[in-house]
Write a protein that holds these residues in place. Structure first.
Motif, short mmCIF file in Angstrom:
data_model
loop_
_atom_site.label_atom_id
_atom_site.label_comp_id
_atom_site.label_asym_id
_atom_site.label_seq_id
_atom_site.Cartn_x
_atom_site.Cartn_y
_atom_site.Cartn_z
N ASP A 1 -3.15 32.25 24.87
CA ASP A 1 -3.34 33.70 25.00
C ASP A 1 -2.50 34.22 26.16
O ASP A 1 -2.29 33.53 27.16
N ILE A 2 -2.02 35.45 26.01
CA ILE A 2 -1.16 36.05 27.04
C ILE A 2 -1.78 37.37 27.50
O ILE A 2 -2.16 38.21 26.68
N VAL A 3 -1.90 37.51 28.80
CA VAL A 3 -2.27 38.80 29.37
C VAL A 3 -0.96 39.45 29.81
O VAL A 3 -0.28 38.96 30.71
N PHE A 4 -0.60 40.55 29.13
CA PHE A 4 0.70 41.16 29.40
C PHE A 4 0.72 41.77 30.79
O PHE A 4 -0.17 42.51 31.19
N LEU B 1 8.48 33.14 24.59
CA LEU B 1 8.76 31.81 24.05
C LEU B 1 8.65 30.70 25.09
O LEU B 1 8.98 29.55 24.81
N TRP B 2 8.18 31.03 26.28
CA TRP B 2 8.08 30.04 27.34
C TRP B 2 6.84 29.15 27.17
O TRP B 2 6.90 27.94 27.33
N ASN B 3 5.70 29.76 26.85
CA ASN B 3 4.45 29.00 26.73
C ASN B 3 4.29 28.39 25.35
O ASN B 3 4.94 28.82 24.38
N ASN B 4 3.42 27.39 25.24
CA ASN B 4 3.00 26.92 23.93
C ASN B 4 2.44 28.12 23.18
O ASN B 4 1.71 28.93 23.76
N ALA C 1 -0.12 29.34 14.04
CA ALA C 1 -0.94 30.28 14.81
C ALA C 1 -0.40 30.45 16.23
O ALA C 1 0.18 29.53 16.80
N TYR C 2 -0.61 31.63 16.78
CA TYR C 2 -0.24 31.86 18.17
C TYR C 2 -1.34 32.67 18.85
O TYR C 2 -2.19 33.28 18.20
N GLY C 3 -1.32 32.67 20.18
CA GLY C 3 -2.36 33.34 20.96
C GLY C 3 -2.24 34.85 20.93
O GLY C 3 -1.21 35.42 20.58
#
Length: 482
Positions: A348-351, A341-344, A278-280
């Motif tokens: 969640d990522i806010v673009f 690919l920097w974060n675990n 799973a990914y954010g």
């Protein structure tokens, strides 16, 4: 440990295995299937697809590096009522010439228009369902339209995959499993697992604290879960996988829990070897994305902007560089890939364009620049003579930190494979780049003294080798000059 002896051993080992330092054969004889990217037909590649695509691609490279046989699967979203809606919209407001000329965006515009129109004319939803029924029944007119949508989509996404240096071993999507579902449903019936619920057929999962897994709707239509069960059986039979990994957003956590539990109840041979990686989620700064409403950040535009920025910087700082377009593409695309690919992966990522286009600090351009710095020193320094080295020239505290980072590169790669986390590789090469740059600033490489120069050039060559390898595991190229 004697620093000198360790430095020689490590540098010689890296140089003796160019591109392979840190690799292993722990996966020899084992096959890993990776289901990732899984784009939808008639939809453009948006920033939300970046995580699954790049995490899956990086993991595939990492498993290859560790001796596994890998199978990259793009489980195409090429089935469902939305394609009936697309045909409905196409017949009412579009034509083949416009779609072939406008590409996927022309289809997206039609899809968005359909949903706007359907708010005022709900009967359009019935028309859409009727057209999808025709696709299911193999109607010639309906399948001809659908084939056009598929061809235009695959041409467009193929260009994106080429830029990202991604290749798949299989494009078997949802439609591929249409004739393979009934055999799986028969197994469920034989085991008395399939029960009726309001006309639909489900597998009851109350005993596992989950809602029932819906496999056949009241109108006889199948669902994602039905096709995923068929896909699991097909993959086990075809590839005899050791692990089957699904790189899919955490929104689908329940779906995969249900899927894996149903497969266990079916006594499926590979049930314990399947895993949801799973990914954010990715959202916009002012809220979530939605293709239906047209609120999307298209990946092609992000890549183009990053490449454009890289090109401007190259023009300013190195106007005489050969292959400027090639370097800009490598740096710009690398920056976008690295940011995913920097974060675990679960985060969640806010673009933000500002973050992705920031080339300073812990970024791909910083690591690529370090590699180019190594390459430049080696071009100027010439061949390295390992028979004439002064190991004391690379065993200062700064040099020893570099050597330790080189030593542990393989540990980070194996940890990335074990935890399905490419960020361990990403962070390791940033760490190595930072340590080498400290060494480079404090200790001149191209000195007149031959033993000192040879030792420092050897270390530089080893570092460049490892950085290039690490970037490669992330799917990022390493330009020789920047």
């Amino acid at each position: 440990l004697r620093r000198g002896g360790l430095a020689r051993d490590i540098v010689e080992a890296v140089l003796a295995h160019p591109g392979r330092w840190g690799s292993s054969e722990i996966g020899k004889g084992k096959t890993v299937c990776l289901d990732y990217s899984s784009i939808n037909i008639a939809k453009r590649f948006h920033i939300g697809h970046l995580s699954t695509t790049m995490i899956g691609n990086s993991l595939k490279r990492i498993y290859d590096f560790n001796g596994y046989t890998t199978v990259g699967i793009n489980h195409l979203g090429d089935w469902g009522t939305q394609f009936g809606k697309m045909i409905c919209a196409y017949k009412k407001w579009g034509n083949r010439e416009e779609v072939e000329k406008g590409g996927v965006q022309a289809m997206v515009d039609l899809y968005v228009r359909f949903h706007h129109e359907a708010e005022q004319h709900p009967e359009l939803e019935d028309e859409g369902r009727a057209w999808f029924k025709k696709i299911e029944d193999g109607d010639k007119e309906a399948t001809a339209y659908f084939d056009v949508f598929k061809k235009v989509t695959m041409t467009a996404v193929g260009k994106i995959y080429d830029r990202l240096k991604i290749k798949f071993d299989s494009y078997a999507g949802e439609s591929f499993y249409n004739d393979k579902m009934e055999a799986c449903l028969d197994i469920l019936r034989e085991k008395h697992l399939l029960v009726e619920s309001d006309g639909a057929q489900v597998v009851n999962l109350d005993a596992y604290d989950m809602p029932p897994c819906l496999l056949v709707k009241a109108d006889g239509a199948t669902l994602y879960a039905t096709r995923d069960i068929a896909a699991a059986y097909y993959r086990k039979k075809t590839y005899d996988f050791y692990k089957c990994l699904y790189v899919v957003a955490y929104q689908q956590n329940l779906h995969f829990k249900q899927l894996f539990q149903v497969l266990k109840l079916m006594d499926f041979a590979g049930a314990d070897d399947m895993e949801h990686v799973a990914y954010g989620m990715v959202s916009m700064e002012d809220g979530s994305m939605s293709t239906r409403s047209g609120r999307v950040i298209w990946l092609q535009e992000v890549l183009d902007k990053a490449v454009e920025k890289a090109r401007k910087i190259i023009e300013e700082k190195n106007p005489d560089a050969p292959n400027k377009d090639e370097i800009a593409e490598s740096v710009g695309v690398g920056a976008v890939v690295f940011s995913s690919l920097w974060n675990n992966r679960i985060k969640d990522i806010v673009f933000s364009y500002d973050k992705v286009l920031n080339f300073d600090g812990e970024t791909a351009p910083y690591v690529q620049y370090t590699y180019a710095r190594c390459a430049s020193a080696l071009r100027k320094g010439g061949d390295v003579d390992m028979s004439n080295v002064d190991l004391g020239a690379i065993t200062s505290d700064e040099g020893y930190d570099v050597i330790k980072s080189v030593i542990t590169f393989g540990d980070s790669v194996r940890l990335a494979a074990k935890l399905r986390e490419p960020c361990y590789v990403t962070r390791h090469i940033v760490d190595l780049a930072e340590k080498f740059n400290r060494f480079y600033i404090d200790h001149r490489i191209l000195v007149d003294d031959a033993p000192t120069r040879n030792a420092r050039l050897a270390l530089t060559k080893a570092v460049g080798n490892v950085i290039k390898c690490g970037l490669g595991l992330l799917g990022i190229s390493a330009p020789e000059e920047m």
